[in-house]
Design an enzyme around this catalytic site. Sequence first.
Site, mmCIF file in Angstrom:
data_model
loop_
_atom_site.group_PDB
_atom_site.id
_atom_site.type_symbol
_atom_site.label_atom_id
_atom_site.label_comp_id
_atom_site.label_asym_id
_atom_site.label_seq_id
_atom_site.Cartn_x
_atom_site.Cartn_y
_atom_site.Cartn_z
ATOM 1 N N HIS A 163 0.832 -1.210 0.000
ATOM 2 C CA HIS A 163 0.000 0.000 0.000
ATOM 3 C C HIS A 163 0.865 1.258 0.000
ATOM 4 O O HIS A 163 2.044 1.237 0.363
ATOM 5 C CB HIS A 163 -0.944 0.008 1.208
ATOM 6 N N GLU B 285 -2.132 -6.842 7.436
ATOM 7 C CA GLU B 285 -0.845 -6.763 8.119
ATOM 8 C C GLU B 285 -0.880 -7.608 9.389
ATOM 9 O O GLU B 285 -1.951 -7.947 9.899
ATOM 10 C CB GLU B 285 -0.538 -5.287 8.454
#
Length: 165
Positions: free
Chosen positions: A9, A82
């Site tokens: 990202h 994550e």
Amino acid sequence: MLELIVIRHGETDWNRQHRFQGQIDVPLNATGLAQAERLGERLAGEPIDLVVVSDLQRARATAEPLWRPRGLAPLVEPLWREQHFGVLEGLDVPTIRSQHPALWNQWVRHEAGYALPQGGESNVAFHARVMQALHGLAAAHAGRRVAVVTHGGVLDMLWRQANGL
């Protein structure tokens, strides 16, 4: 065989502040949004059959310039999130070192089975989750070219797997 384009990202304010974002849903900052646009421009001519994305907004916003112009609906998958850092999520390194010195010292040992308190995910558990996501994707989308927009820790797990570490 599945062909993957794996993407981290774009930038968030917490990246700039060296905070443990983990699974806190932090948005992209202006730089991250610009990075996402550049990513879309850079990959505009690349054939992509499917865009898979972590359910956290920083990954979804990064992926939008990939799927929207192609008319694809992204496959949002929490397995691509994550690592969870437990009690340390949202804290920057100086704060962790001053408020949680024992946890910091344990964390930097990088022991595979260690999980931080309050829901932290060990590297072993995190790796297993990422491999579950990867194997599920490979089984469901063999022969396709897939862009996966995810997080730095996930990329680390994929790299380690690919290199036998």
